[in-house]
Design a protein around this motif. Structure first.
Motif, PDB file in Angstrom:
ATOM      1  N   GLY A  75       0.700  -1.141  -0.001  1.00 24.37           N
ATOM      2  CA  GLY A  75      -0.055   0.017  -0.008  1.00 24.37           C
ATOM      3  C   GLY A  75       0.713   1.255  -0.012  1.00 24.37           C
ATOM      4  O   GLY A  75       1.893   1.378  -0.506  1.00 24.37           O
ATOM      5  N   PHE A  76       0.192   2.127   0.491  1.00 27.89           N
ATOM      6  CA  PHE A  76       0.952   3.525   0.591  1.00 27.89           C
ATOM      7  C   PHE A  76       2.472   3.434   1.143  1.00 27.89           C
ATOM      8  O   PHE A  76       3.463   4.189   0.701  1.00 27.89           O
ATOM      9  N   ALA A  77       2.856   2.562   2.196  1.00 26.27           N
ATOM     10  CA  ALA A  77       3.884   2.696   2.965  1.00 26.27           C
ATOM     11  C   ALA A  77       4.918   2.117   1.898  1.00 26.27           C
ATOM     12  O   ALA A  77       6.092   2.488   1.830  1.00 26.27           O
ATOM     13  N   THR A  78       4.463   1.119   1.433  1.00 26.07           N
ATOM     14  CA  THR A  78       5.662   0.358   0.521  1.00 26.07           C
ATOM     15  C   THR A  78       5.771   1.159  -0.742  1.00 26.07           C
ATOM     16  O   THR A  78       6.941   1.248  -1.308  1.00 26.07           O
ATOM     17  N   LEU A  79       4.907   1.748  -1.175  1.00 25.93           N
ATOM     18  CA  LEU A  79       5.214   2.772  -2.268  1.00 25.93           C
ATOM     19  C   LEU A  79       6.049   3.955  -1.901  1.00 25.93           C
ATOM     20  O   LEU A  79       6.910   4.201  -2.866  1.00 25.93           O
ATOM     21  N   LEU A  80       5.779   4.447  -0.811  1.00 25.60           N
ATOM     22  CA  LEU A  80       6.861   5.377  -0.139  1.00 25.60           C
ATOM     23  C   LEU A  80       7.932   4.806  -0.153  1.00 25.60           C
ATOM     24  O   LEU A  80       9.172   5.475  -0.645  1.00 25.60           O
ATOM     25  N   LEU A  81       8.280   3.702   0.470  1.00 21.48           N
ATOM     26  CA  LEU A  81       9.631   3.115   0.464  1.00 21.48           C
ATOM     27  C   LEU A  81      10.180   3.193  -0.784  1.00 21.48           C
ATOM     28  O   LEU A  81      11.699   3.349  -1.083  1.00 21.48           O
ATOM     29  N   ALA A  82       9.438   2.461  -1.832  1.00 21.73           N
ATOM     30  CA  ALA A  82      10.231   2.397  -3.122  1.00 21.73           C
ATOM     31  C   ALA A  82      10.477   3.897  -3.693  1.00 21.73           C
ATOM     32  O   ALA A  82      11.567   3.807  -4.129  1.00 21.73           O
ATOM     33  N   HIS A  83       9.789   4.646  -3.472  1.00 18.29           N
ATOM     34  CA  HIS A  83      10.017   5.933  -4.066  1.00 18.29           C
ATOM     35  C   HIS A  83      11.208   6.797  -3.600  1.00 18.29           C
ATOM     36  O   HIS A  83      11.956   7.226  -4.114  1.00 18.29           O
ATOM     37  N   ILE A  84      11.253   6.474  -2.364  1.00 18.48           N
ATOM     38  CA  ILE A  84      12.570   6.873  -1.432  1.00 18.48           C
ATOM     39  C   ILE A  84      13.727   6.369  -2.289  1.00 18.48           C
ATOM     40  O   ILE A  84      14.843   6.885  -2.443  1.00 18.48           O
ATOM     41  N   THR A  85      13.813   4.992  -2.168  1.00 21.90           N
ATOM     42  CA  THR A  85      15.008   4.304  -2.623  1.00 21.90           C
ATOM     43  C   THR A  85      15.544   4.917  -4.165  1.00 21.90           C
ATOM     44  O   THR A  85      16.465   4.836  -4.409  1.00 21.90           O
ATOM     45  N   PHE A  86      14.435   5.098  -5.090  1.00 20.14           N
ATOM     46  CA  PHE A  86      14.728   5.223  -6.466  1.00 20.14           C
ATOM     47  C   PHE A  86      15.027   6.962  -6.395  1.00 20.14           C
ATOM     48  O   PHE A  86      15.628   7.363  -7.385  1.00 20.14           O
ATOM     49  N   ASP A  87      14.668   7.770  -5.529  1.00 23.03           N
ATOM     50  CA  ASP A  87      14.938   9.198  -5.618  1.00 23.03           C
ATOM     51  C   ASP A  87      16.361   9.451  -4.932  1.00 23.03           C
ATOM     52  O   ASP A  87      17.039  10.432  -5.395  1.00 23.03           O
ATOM     53  N   ILE A  88      16.635   8.758  -3.984  1.00 20.56           N
ATOM     54  CA  ILE A  88      17.987   9.224  -3.254  1.00 20.56           C
ATOM     55  C   ILE A  88      19.277   9.316  -4.292  1.00 20.56           C
ATOM     56  O   ILE A  88      19.903  10.198  -4.116  1.00 20.56           O
ATOM     57  N   PRO A  89      19.188   8.422  -5.200  1.00 27.05           N
ATOM     58  CA  PRO A  89      20.464   8.565  -5.919  1.00 27.05           C
ATOM     59  C   PRO A  89      20.556   9.835  -6.739  1.00 27.05           C
ATOM     60  O   PRO A  89      21.596  10.541  -7.070  1.00 27.05           O
ATOM     61  N   TYR A  90      19.454  10.321  -7.257  1.00 33.16           N
ATOM     62  CA  TYR A  90      19.244  11.597  -7.804  1.00 33.16           C
ATOM     63  C   TYR A  90      19.816  12.696  -6.877  1.00 33.16           C
ATOM     64  O   TYR A  90      20.360  13.744  -7.495  1.00 33.16           O
TER      65      TYR A  90
END
Lengths: 282, 285
Positions: B142-157
């Motif tokens: 749900g939202f929590a897993t979605l958020l974790l995934a987004h943080i993961t692919f955002d940090i490198p940028y």
């Protein structure tokens, strides 16, 4: 306080959300639903070799078309004045910032049987002409739901990925090198063949990777423009995780094989291109 | 270098037409008064009105904004910290960290999405069968897993836009601040942060845009009950094609365009300021 410790939260984060998931992909690909070690998943892959073949064929065609269009475009842009250059590069990059689903959707209404291109051709009397000449009963060109439409979608979505790195490299070439070659008697073709093209190769290689990887792994483009007629690797993986064919073990095996093939391609590219940084953003 | 001839110019113009024609068509037909996506029947804003009456779209919009803002905040903080940490590491561990940092960016999106989905399903399964049974809590995607995934692919940028700024910093300035009695925290807030601030801000905007734009990774990590705008677009193109998508596209295009304009104007201004500063210094020397 040592400042390098500030990286600890993210290092832990990477371990959990980057390393562990990839290990899970490897792990899942090696077990069956009962949790026993097996190579069955990889054996099962052989029945999908046509999907692998289609995916790689379409991705290679799309990459080749991108290169054939993108290289001259990048070269021509680099020969413009600074003002035109900047505008041209921004104009090339802008569509990329629109969600790729929307860009793909835009082509749906263009390519449909009753879509804009077919309507336009009908209004221009093209079909009447063809029917009169060839005795056919054409009312539209079938364009959507064909492999060609999928390739078009890939080219349209990823062409800027090819243009940008090539342009960046060509633009950096020292004009004095070219002048030196001209002073030494080289003509235009020779300058291109012996100076510009070899020096632009790193850009070409990173462009190829940046078009090929998303093309070979796409699943939305083939669904939208291929109408489910063209099954690609991405679709196959997606089917293993969602829908009736639920089988994450097989899905992991497919993902792993795809990843390994792509990694090998990248390694070969980096070997030739000396790790040229492809600038994705303008 | 020699200028382009007629043929080259024509090629450039044709490419522009190829790139923009579909987008123009998309935008034009968002103002069409009938449901047809091919025949123009007159100007109307009805698809925009319907779009704003569509509760699914509105809730997807809310989810997208929530996840993008939260992911932006978390990834900017974590990413800036990590960039400072990486910068102060010795070469060997830094190379390893940067290589891992690059994985989510070089991997195909579908691999990142699928691998994160496996992690979440695995972790949720483990939780639900042990702790969850004790406490009576059942987790799902749900939202929590979605958020974790987004943080993961955002940090490198974020890291990739902060690190260059750190490299440009003069380390002596921070040491001077420390010598003059600033605490490390003060030195960071008053000396280092202002220096790297443009990189941090650009990283944050980049993270936000990446989150808004993402479809594939969200698709695999959001589960069945949570939906972002991009996911909603996907299901609309599959099930109920309507000019509402055109209206939505137009709005999303305008938003992303304005964000990009901000980023570019900012960086152009910074370049100009840096050039002016350099010129001033040269004048003094």
């Amino acid at each position: 306080m040592k400042k390098k410790y500030l990286a600890i939260p993210y290092v832990v984060w990477m371990a959990i959300f980057v390393i562990v998931p990839l290990c899970l992909v490897v792990g899942y690909s090696l077990v069956n639903p009962e949790g026993q070690l097996t190579l069955e998943n990889f054996k099962a892959l052989t029945q999908y070799w046509t999907v692998f073949a289609t995916s790689f064929r379409l991705a290679i065609i799309a990459t080749a078309v991108c290169l054939l269009i993108g290289y001259p475009i990048a070269y021509w842009i680099s020969r413009e004045g600074p003002g035109v250059k900047r505008i041209a590069m921004i104009a090339m990059m802008l569509p990329m910032w629109m969600n790729f689903l929307l860009r793909t959707y835009a082509w749906m209404s263009l390519l449909e049987n009753t879509g804009i291109i077919n309507t336009l051709l009908a209004n221009l009397g093209v079909f009447k002409l063809i029917n009169a000449v060839f005795g056919t009963e054409l009312t539209y060109f079938p364009m959507i739901n064909t492999p060609g439409a999928v390739v078009l979608g890939m080219v349209y979505n990823y062409l800027p990925f090819m243009i940008l790195p090539i342009y960046t490299v060509i633009d950096k070439i020292d004009t004095r090198v070219i002048e030196a070659a001209e002073d030494l008697g080289a003509n235009g073709v020779q300058v291109f063949r012996k100076i510009i093209f070899p020096l632009s190769l790193p850009g070409v290689l990173s462009g190829i990777t940046m078009v090929f990887i998303p093309s070979v792994s796409t699943f939305a483009i083939s669904k939208l423009l291929g109408g489910g007629m063209t099954l690609l690797l991405g679709d196959l993986i997606e089917m293993q995780f969602y829908g009736n064919a639920y089988n994450p073990y097989l899905g992991s095996a497919i993902s792993l094989v795809m990843m390994v093939i792509v990694l090998i391609c990248m390694a070969v590219m980096n070997h030739f291109g000396e790790g040229e940084e492809g600038a994705v953003y303008f | 270098m020699r200028k382009n001839g007629f043929f080259a110019r024509l090629g450039l113009i044709l490419t522009m037409i190829f790139l923009y024609a579909p987008i123009v068509v998309l935008i034009v037909f968002s103002f069409n008064s009938s449901k047809s996506r091919t025949v123009w029947t007159g100007f109307s804003l009805q698809w925009y009105v319907e779009l704003f009456d569509d509760s699914r779209i509105l809730s997807a919009l809310a989810t997208t904004l929530e996840v993008s803002v939260l992911a932006m905040v978390f990834s900017t903080v974590l990413g800036t910290m990590a960039a400072i940490g990486f910068y102060n590491m010795r070469k060997r561990p830094r190379t390893v960290c940067m290589a891992i940092n690059n994985i989510p960016m070089t991997n195909a999106d579908i691999i990142t999405g699928v691998s994160l989905m496996l992690l979440f399903v695995f972790a949720i399964g483990a939780f639900n069968s042990t702790l969850g049974q004790l406490t009576g809590v059942t987790l799902k995607l749900g939202f929590a897993t979605l958020l974790l995934a987004h943080i993961t692919f955002d940090i490198p940028y974020v890291i990739l836009s902060v690190l260059p700024k750190l490299n440009q910093c003069d380390p002596n300035i921070e040491e001077a601040a420390l010598d003059l009695g600033a605490t490390p925290w003060q030195a960071f807030l008053k000396v280092v942060l202002p220096e790297i601030q443009p990189g941090v801000l650009n990283g944050a905007i980049m993270a936000f845009t990446m989150s808004v734009d993402d479809f594939v990774i969200s698709y695999f990590t959001a589960g069945s009950s949570t939906s972002t705008l991009a996911m909603e677009v996907y299901s609309m193109t599959r099930k109920r094609i309507s000019p509402e998508i055109n209206a939505l596209s137009t709005l999303m295009f305008v938003v992303v365009l304005s964000l990009l304009a901000i980023v570019n104007i900012r960086s152009a201004r910074q370049e100009k300021a840096a050039a002016a500063r350099a010129a001033k210094l040269q004048g003094k020397g």
